[in-house]
Design a protein around this motif. Structure first.
Motif, short mmCIF file in Angstrom:
data_model
loop_
_atom_site.label_atom_id
_atom_site.label_comp_id
_atom_site.label_asym_id
_atom_site.label_seq_id
_atom_site.Cartn_x
_atom_site.Cartn_y
_atom_site.Cartn_z
N VAL A 158 0.84 -1.20 0.00
CA VAL A 158 0.00 0.00 0.00
C VAL A 158 0.88 1.25 0.00
N ASP A 159 0.54 2.22 -0.86
CA ASP A 159 1.26 3.49 -0.93
C ASP A 159 1.06 4.22 0.40
N VAL A 160 2.15 4.47 1.12
CA VAL A 160 2.03 5.08 2.44
C VAL A 160 1.45 6.49 2.37
N ASN A 161 1.67 7.18 1.24
CA ASN A 161 1.16 8.55 1.11
C ASN A 161 -0.36 8.58 0.93
N SER A 162 -0.93 7.44 0.55
CA SER A 162 -2.38 7.40 0.31
C SER A 162 -3.18 7.16 1.59
N LEU A 163 -2.49 6.89 2.68
CA LEU A 163 -3.19 6.53 3.92
C LEU A 163 -3.59 7.77 4.70
N ASP A 164 -4.73 8.32 4.32
CA ASP A 164 -5.26 9.50 4.98
C ASP A 164 -6.40 9.09 5.91
N PRO A 165 -6.25 9.28 7.22
CA PRO A 165 -7.30 8.90 8.17
C PRO A 165 -8.65 9.54 7.87
N ALA A 166 -8.64 10.69 7.20
CA ALA A 166 -9.90 11.39 6.90
C ALA A 166 -10.56 10.87 5.63
N SER A 167 -9.88 9.99 4.92
CA SER A 167 -10.43 9.48 3.66
C SER A 167 -11.66 8.61 3.91
N THR A 168 -12.60 8.69 2.96
CA THR A 168 -13.80 7.84 3.04
C THR A 168 -13.68 6.63 2.14
N ASP A 169 -12.54 6.49 1.49
CA ASP A 169 -12.31 5.34 0.62
C ASP A 169 -12.23 4.08 1.46
N PRO A 170 -13.11 3.09 1.24
CA PRO A 170 -13.09 1.85 2.03
C PRO A 170 -11.74 1.14 1.98
#
Length: 347
Positions: A158-170
């Motif tokens: 998993v791309d570490v930069n994509s891990l946004d706690p505020a994201s709604t992406d399941p």
């Protein structure tokens, strides 16, 4: 009452047999391993207590082995964190030189060095202890980090930069669960399960170490990475694009401004690493103290089942000496008993 030789001999033989048996048992106790019983039927109470103590001892030995493995793992983690610290200091030194506007060729070389440092950090964090990866969280079978040629840093794919706690992406929310993974092991804290067959945290040791939590994840409001490796790698990419005059492109993005922001984040990013390092150190210290406790418990159990299973050798020798004395005395008495009595002649 008439005492005949035959009746005297019968009494004597019975007494001698008892003395002989006592001597034999006492001798066996001294010459053998000193066990007080060899089967459950010999002594049910002792056998039951012995089984309980031996079972507890075997469990203690397994817990000691598990604790020793964890000590080794956390020692390896601590050593790797020291390497990360050294690599960070090297990267910081190179970035400071780059920010002082060196010539174009020198800036490119600094960029290459920074990219090399980022790759070295990945190697450091992909270290193994035994056959398990130390910083992989709960998945110790696969290398946790991968740094691609384009600078993308992956943690378990998993791309570490994509891990946004505020994201709604399941998918993002599912990937973020890696931060809350646990790998509980029994190190003698009363290992127990709750009603859902889940480990009760207070009864076990969490052996999971997440490199993702240590190095950071996601991006800031400017879109810059929070992960230290990503920051260093991106700085290396930027500096590598300098022209012969040492200038960075301004189109389509102002790389000099981005580098300035990343340099500022780089200086601050080690704070999180230090915090996580302190946590690892604290957990390692707990394992050291727990090892002492487990060894003491094992020694106590050894004393307990030894007292149940075996006799004290000093007592056994004393008993044997007394039994031998009794047997020899019985033989001496026999010399007088074997002759016919005066009463028999009178009969």
């Amino acid at each position: 009452m008439r005492v005949t030789t035959n009746s005297t001999l019968r009494t004597y033989r019975s007494s001698l047999a008892r003395a002989t048996l006592s001597q034999y048992n006492a001798m066996n106790l001294v010459l053998s391993d000193g066990r007080l019983f060899n089967s459950f039927a010999d002594s049910p109470a002792r056998a039951t207590e012995s089984y309980r103590l031996h079972s507890a001892y075997a469990k203690n030995q397994t817990q000691q082995e598990t604790n020793a493995t964890m000590v080794g793992k956390f020692e390896q983690a601590h050593s790797s964190m020291q390497q990360i610290s050294d690599q960070y200091n090297k990267a910081l030194e190179q970035a400071m030189k780059a920010q002082n506007t060196p010539t174009g060729g020198a800036l490119k070389e600094l960029g290459t060095t920074l990219k090399g440092v980022a790759e070295g950090m990945v190697y450091t964090l992909n270290v193994k202890y035994g056959d398990k990866y130390v910083f992989a969280g709960a998945d110790g079978d696969n290398a946790p980090f991968e740094l691609r040629d384009d600078g993308t840093l992956l943690f378990r794919g998993v791309d570490v930069n994509s891990l946004d706690p505020a994201s709604t992406d399941p998918a993002v929310q599912e990937a973020l669960k890696m931060l809350d993974e646990h790998a509980y092991v029994d190190v003698g804290l009363g290992f127990a399960l709750d009603g859902n067959q889940e480990v009760i945290p207070s009864t076990a040791f969490d052996s999971s170490i997440s490199g993702l939590k240590i190095m950071g994840y996601g991006t800031d409001d400017n879109g810059n990475p929070n992960n230290m490796i990503s920051i260093i790698s991106r700085l290396g990419q930027i500096y590598s694009q300098a022209d012969e005059e040492g200038n960075l492109p301004t189109q389509p993005n102002d790389l000099a401004a981005e580098a300035e922001q990343l340099f500022g984040k780089m200086k601050d990013s080690f704070t999180n690493v230090n915090t996580q390092w302190a946590t690892i150190t604290s957990r390692a210290q707990f394992l050291d103290s727990n090892e002492t406790r487990l060894v003491e418990t094992g020694d106590n159990l050894t004393e307990q089942f030894t007292s149940v299973d075996k006799t004290d050798m000093a007592d056994a020798l004393t008993t044997f000496a007394y039994a031998q004395y009794t047997y020899n005395a019985a033989l001496r008495v026999g010399n007088q008993v074997l002759s016919q009595s005066f009463i028999d002649y009178m009969g």
